[in-house]
Design a protein around this motif. Sequence first.
Motif, PDB file in Angstrom:
ATOM      1  N   GLU A 283      67.144 -19.711 104.092  1.00  0.00           N
ATOM      2  CA  GLU A 283      67.654 -18.812 105.126  1.00  0.00           C
ATOM      3  C   GLU A 283      67.013 -19.164 106.470  1.00  0.00           C
ATOM      4  OE1 GLU A 283      68.843 -14.563 103.804  1.00  0.00           O
ATOM      5  OE2 GLU A 283      66.807 -14.888 103.008  1.00  0.00           O
ATOM      6  N   GLY A 284      67.599 -18.613 107.538  1.00  0.00           N
ATOM      7  CA  GLY A 284      66.976 -18.697 108.852  1.00  0.00           C
ATOM      8  C   GLY A 284      67.227 -19.978 109.609  1.00  0.00           C
ATOM      9  N   ARG A 285      68.157 -20.804 109.165  1.00  0.00           N
ATOM     10  CA  ARG A 285      68.493 -22.028 109.899  1.00  0.00           C
ATOM     11  C   ARG A 285      69.887 -21.870 110.487  1.00  0.00           C
ATOM     12  NH1 ARG A 285      63.913 -21.720 106.937  1.00  0.00           N
ATOM     13  NH2 ARG A 285      62.625 -23.590 107.160  1.00  0.00           N
ATOM     14  N   TRP A 286      69.936 -21.496 111.775  1.00  0.00           N
ATOM     15  CA  TRP A 286      71.202 -21.173 112.452  1.00  0.00           C
ATOM     16  C   TRP A 286      72.073 -20.352 111.506  1.00  0.00           C
ATOM     17  CZ3 TRP A 286      71.673 -21.334 117.506  1.00  0.00           C
ATOM     18  CH2 TRP A 286      72.923 -21.065 118.072  1.00  0.00           C
ATOM     19  N   GLN A 380      63.253  -4.566 115.078  1.00  0.00           N
ATOM     20  CA  GLN A 380      64.310  -3.655 114.667  1.00  0.00           C
ATOM     21  C   GLN A 380      64.925  -2.935 115.863  1.00  0.00           C
ATOM     22  OE1 GLN A 380      63.120  -0.898 111.618  1.00  0.00           O
ATOM     23  NE2 GLN A 380      64.863   0.461 111.948  1.00  0.00           N
ATOM     24  N   SER A 381      64.078  -2.379 116.739  1.00  0.00           N
ATOM     25  CA  SER A 381      64.610  -1.643 117.891  1.00  0.00           C
ATOM     26  C   SER A 381      65.257  -2.589 118.898  1.00  0.00           C
ATOM     27  CB  SER A 381      63.498  -0.825 118.565  1.00  0.00           C
ATOM     28  OG  SER A 381      62.452  -1.658 119.021  1.00  0.00           O
ATOM     29  N   ALA A 382      64.694  -3.787 119.070  1.00  0.00           N
ATOM     30  CA  ALA A 382      65.285  -4.756 120.005  1.00  0.00           C
ATOM     31  C   ALA A 382      66.675  -5.171 119.532  1.00  0.00           C
ATOM     32  CB  ALA A 382      64.375  -5.976 120.131  1.00  0.00           C
ATOM     33  N   LEU A 408      63.645  -9.382 111.108  1.00  0.00           N
ATOM     34  CA  LEU A 408      65.076  -9.061 111.144  1.00  0.00           C
ATOM     35  C   LEU A 408      65.663  -9.047 109.734  1.00  0.00           C
ATOM     36  CD1 LEU A 408      67.783  -8.729 112.778  1.00  0.00           C
ATOM     37  CD2 LEU A 408      67.994 -11.227 112.562  1.00  0.00           C
ATOM     38  N   LEU A 409      65.433 -10.114 108.975  1.00  0.00           N
ATOM     39  CA  LEU A 409      66.017 -10.213 107.641  1.00  0.00           C
ATOM     40  C   LEU A 409      65.426  -9.176 106.694  1.00  0.00           C
ATOM     41  CD1 LEU A 409      66.193 -14.106 107.208  1.00  0.00           C
ATOM     42  CD2 LEU A 409      68.032 -12.533 107.845  1.00  0.00           C
ATOM     43  N   SER A 418      72.101  -1.714 110.057  1.00  0.00           N
ATOM     44  CA  SER A 418      73.190  -2.637 109.743  1.00  0.00           C
ATOM     45  C   SER A 418      73.053  -3.931 110.504  1.00  0.00           C
ATOM     46  CB  SER A 418      74.534  -1.973 110.110  1.00  0.00           C
ATOM     47  OG  SER A 418      75.584  -2.893 110.016  1.00  0.00           O
ATOM     48  N   VAL A 419      73.386  -5.031 109.817  1.00  0.00           N
ATOM     49  CA  VAL A 419      73.428  -6.306 110.513  1.00  0.00           C
ATOM     50  C   VAL A 419      74.526  -6.285 111.563  1.00  0.00           C
ATOM     51  CG1 VAL A 419      73.788  -8.777 110.245  1.00  0.00           C
ATOM     52  CG2 VAL A 419      72.547  -7.524 108.502  1.00  0.00           C
TER      53      VAL A 419
END
Length: 419
Positions: A283-286, A380-382, A408-409, A418-419
């Motif tokens: 995960e986490g690659r673009w 989370q807030s950002a 984030l994840l 929610s994403v």
Amino acid sequence: MTYQETIQYLFTQTPVFEKSGASAYKEGLSNTLALDEHFDHPHSKFKTIHIAGTNGKGSCSHTIAAILQAKGCRVGLYTSPHLVDFKERIRINGACIEEDYVVEFVRRERDFFEPLQPSFFEIVTAMAFKYFAEKGVDIAVVEVGLGGRLDCTNIINPILSVITNISFDHTQFLGNTLEAIACEKAGIIKANVPVVIGEALPETRPVFADKARKMNAPIHFAEEMDTCLEKGEPTADDYEFELQGFCQGKNKQTILCAAKVLGIAPIYIKQGMANVCEMTGLEGRWQVLRHRPVVVCDTGHNAAGWEHLSRQIMAQNCEHLRIVFGMVDDKDIDTVLDMLPRRASYYWTKANTQRAISPNDIKAKAEIRNLEGQVYPDVQSAYRHALEEAGENDFIFVGGSSYVVADLLTNCKRSAFSV
């Protein structure tokens, strides 16, 4: 202890580089050798591939593992850091290590390792090697933690070494010149073991060539691979790669060169490259998390990584660009800020690590560069504010640090928002 209590113990009772930085870095292999002796040298019971480099280690490690899985091998994969759960660090054919194994390992072995006062990474490396041996893997792809020469993974004797690239990162440990950093990474080159160099610079190529010559190690420069192909043999352009970041072009060439040295047939290379995320859990690659608006996260975290990320972000066709951004304190934030697009709204934040740079400090540096944004206390807030303010045709990028992406994840998977 429960699994969560065990992980808490590992993170609080041992020095953890991801949390503490320099104070957790242990130079030398004495603890690793003691642990290896205690567990009867588990790494000698399976084949290994060793991967070092400044950037691209994770993508190359996961993809080579996927290719080997496609070939039918039982493949161990040891990488760091994790994004959401500790178990991601240790996998077999994409499946994470069992929680019960982690708990039992610590319960049974803590009386031995506590007097050694090992680092978190030293303990986890020993756990990974023992796990792979007990589970009977055919081969393990092992990612270097930091550097190479003195990294605790460097007790293995692999069938192939890979060095992806060299740029300025962790200079307080590895040196402040490209040549010095290359010397540390070249420490994984072993006698008579082939080595693949993903990207060679004028400053680093002689370092690798000299070390390979001294070790009688066949050396292969991935950038020259196409000139070595036989007529009709597939080139990089003939393979679909699931990873779509701009940086992945050079990683792809490195992976293909490694596969060629290993003698893996194109059919398995094709399958592994096209399905690396599903096969290994990468995960986490673009990584595209949403489409209206488009939300992408990426773990690129240093100046070399941002050379690619900044171009890819600015190439997006969108109405408005929004960037959730944070970094940690051992990175060259000034160089990265110089690369960020001016026409964007920024959400300055910090990840849940004591190494995070204060978002207020980031904002102050950003304003000098005419980057406009607001400060938020956590990822989370950002992200929530970016999502609330975005239109359907906007583009939201979340990154700057692996830990920002991890937060984030983690929050997404815990359904905190929610994403």
